[in-house]
Design an enzyme around this catalytic site. Structure first.
Site, mmCIF file in Angstrom:
data_model
loop_
_atom_site.group_PDB
_atom_site.id
_atom_site.type_symbol
_atom_site.label_atom_id
_atom_site.label_comp_id
_atom_site.label_asym_id
_atom_site.label_seq_id
_atom_site.Cartn_x
_atom_site.Cartn_y
_atom_site.Cartn_z
ATOM 1 N N ASN A 56 0.749 -1.275 0.036
ATOM 2 C CA ASN A 56 -0.002 0.070 -0.244
ATOM 3 C C ASN A 56 0.855 1.260 0.025
ATOM 4 O O ASN A 56 0.520 2.486 -0.326
ATOM 5 C CB ASN A 56 -1.066 0.045 1.087
ATOM 6 C CG ASN A 56 -0.332 -0.266 2.431
ATOM 7 O OD1 ASN A 56 0.070 -1.439 2.527
ATOM 8 N ND2 ASN A 56 -0.242 0.646 3.378
ATOM 9 N N GLY A 107 -14.169 -2.920 0.473
ATOM 10 C CA GLY A 107 -15.151 -2.266 -0.329
ATOM 11 C C GLY A 107 -14.764 -0.758 -0.730
ATOM 12 O O GLY A 107 -14.840 -0.342 -2.008
ATOM 13 N N CYS A 121 6.346 9.442 8.061
ATOM 14 C CA CYS A 121 6.022 9.748 9.468
ATOM 15 C C CYS A 121 4.817 9.407 9.757
ATOM 16 O O CYS A 121 3.847 10.417 9.518
ATOM 17 C CB CYS A 121 6.396 10.994 9.932
ATOM 18 S SG CYS A 121 8.198 11.248 10.181
HETATM 19 N N1 PLP Z 1 -5.029 -3.852 3.872
HETATM 20 C C1 PLP Z 1 -4.427 -3.023 3.026
HETATM 21 C C2 PLP Z 1 -3.205 -3.381 2.254
HETATM 22 C C3 PLP Z 1 -5.020 -1.727 2.987
HETATM 23 O O1 PLP Z 1 -4.352 -0.624 2.152
HETATM 24 C C4 PLP Z 1 -5.780 -1.208 3.766
HETATM 25 C C5 PLP Z 1 -6.249 0.026 4.074
HETATM 26 O O2 PLP Z 1 -5.370 0.876 3.749
HETATM 27 C C6 PLP Z 1 -6.341 -2.487 4.712
HETATM 28 C C7 PLP Z 1 -5.673 -3.646 4.633
HETATM 29 C C8 PLP Z 1 -7.613 -2.102 5.765
HETATM 30 O O3 PLP Z 1 -8.609 -1.952 4.917
HETATM 31 P P1 PLP Z 1 -10.109 -1.315 5.704
HETATM 32 O O4 PLP Z 1 -9.977 0.034 5.641
HETATM 33 O O5 PLP Z 1 -11.209 -1.830 4.879
HETATM 34 O O6 PLP Z 1 -10.234 -2.034 7.030
#
Ligand code: PLP
Length: 375
Positions: free
Chosen positions: A147, A198, A321
């Site tokens: 991410n 979602g 950060c």
């Molecule tokens: N996993 C990853 C790779 C993410 O980027 C995110 C959200 O930023 C999540 C899990 C968590 O998702 P949610 O906001 O639906 O709980």
């Protein structure tokens, strides 16, 4: 407004909002035996069918949750509670989202051995993940797309090899940043469990799903009224589930076209960054074009973020950060501190344009001139 923070959340599609509104009129409890209940339960079934088709899975392999955080927690604790009595080793990567990393940290505090595989200088190698697994391992969990950098991890190769060596190890993939962006199906990934969110795919916040491969049995996280075949108790949020299905249905129609468009945007951003003094492109060459990490040397991310915000350009700090802590993912990806502190995440959706990138670049050049006093 220029919105380049699609990895944080996406703008809901009109069809998702409409589906949620219609489902609110159809306000029955899906567990009720009368007509209103049946209508609500049909809305959920229709969405389940769509999400299942998007993964080439079957409907009884999809369980709705409140989001990917719950899906990730269910996967990690579900496996630990099912197999962890005798098998205390869990293999993961050092760059997982906190929704996976934090449950694992908790398990570590109660006696599990957590092995965190790091990327090499040229990224993750499937064999490093595979060789970390042994007969005492209950779970291998690995995200598909990071991410912060967009790095695409070799999940399919790693999981296939893990399964070949130890067929009883459960494999879990946090697919949040790859879902509806990369053409990945459940079986090709060799994952037993897959987490989806979602609101990252133009639906609404508060809804996600966990794919659980047929034949894989893990303990639920929630106990109660037995909804979702007893796997996730709690009255389903019919409007959110309806919106999730509607958004995925629309996105499924043009995944390739969107990918091509966003790839062209990413290439353009890369080119503009490489032509601009003091700017660097952090994302690795194999990264998803949807998530682009750049750095503006000598300028702190947060200062830049607010400078851009003043021009109605929304990005994420990327995040060098977070609440005063350095991003461990950026340093895991060998991005030097000097650049990690200056990193911005530019994350696209199909609605973004090259003209918006021009606006961003103009603003970044202005930021360098005004904040650093460069010509
Ligand atoms: N996993 C990853 C790779 C993410 O980027 C995110 C959200 O930023 C999540 C899990 C968590 O998702 P949610 O906001 O639906 O709980």
């Amino acid at each position: 407004m220029v919105y380049f923070d699609n990895a944080a959340t996406t703008k809901p599609l009109d069809c998702a909002v409409r589906a949620a509104e219609e489902a609110m009129e159809n306000f029955g409890n899906p567990s009720s035996l009368h007509k209103l209940g049946l209508n609500a339960s049909q809305i959920i079934s229709a969405s389940r069918k769509i999400i299942a088709a998007s993964l080439a899975a079957s409907e009884d392999e999809i369980f709705f949750t409140s989001g990917a955080t719950e899906s990730d927690n269910t996967a990690v604790f579900g496996v630990a509670n099912s197999l962890g009595k005798h098998k205390k080793r869990i293999v993961t990567t050092s760059v997982e989202h906190p929704a996976v990393a934090e449950p694992l940290r908790f398990l570590e505090s109660v006696g599990f051995e957590i092995v965190r595989v790091s990327p090499r200088a040229d990224g993750f190698h499937a064999k490093d993940i595979v060789s970390a697994a042994d007969e005492n391992t209950c779970l291998v969990t690995c995200m598909l797309c990071n991410n912060e950098t967009g790095d695409i991890l070799p999940v399919a190769q790693a999981f296939r090899a893990v399964k070949k060596k130890f067929s009883r190890i459960v494999t879990h993939c946090d697919m949040v940043q790859g879902y509806m962006k990369l053409p990945v199906k459940a079986k090709e990934l060799h994952a037993d469990l897959i987490s989806l969110s979602g609101h990252k795919v133009h639906a609404l916040k508060g809804c996600g799903a966990l794919y659980v491969k047929k034949g894989v049995h893990i303990k639920p996280l929630m106990y109660g009224g037995g909804q979702e075949k007893g796997f996730r108790s709690g009255t389903e949020s019919v409007p959110l589930v309806a919106a999730f299905g509607a958004a995925v249905s629309e996105l499924s129609e043009n995944l390739d076209d969107r990918y091509r468009h966003v790839s062209a945007l990413s290439e353009y951003l890369k080119k503009r960054v490489s032509e601009t003094e003091g700017l660097y492109f952090n994302s690795p060459p194999n990264a998803s074009p949807y998530v682009n990490s750049i750095a503006a040397e000598n300028l702190r991310s947060e200062v830049l973020l607010h400078f851009l915000e003043s021009k109605e350009i929304y990005v994420s700090s990327g995040s060098a950060c977070s609440k005063g802590k350095k991003s461990s993912a950026l340093s895991e990806y060998h991005i030097p501190d000097r650049l990690a502190d200056s990193t911005l995440r530019i994350s696209f959706c199909a609605e973004n344009t090259a003209a918006e990138i021009d606006r961003l670049m103009q603003a970044l050049e202005e930021a360098r001139r005004t904040l650093l006093g460069t010509k």
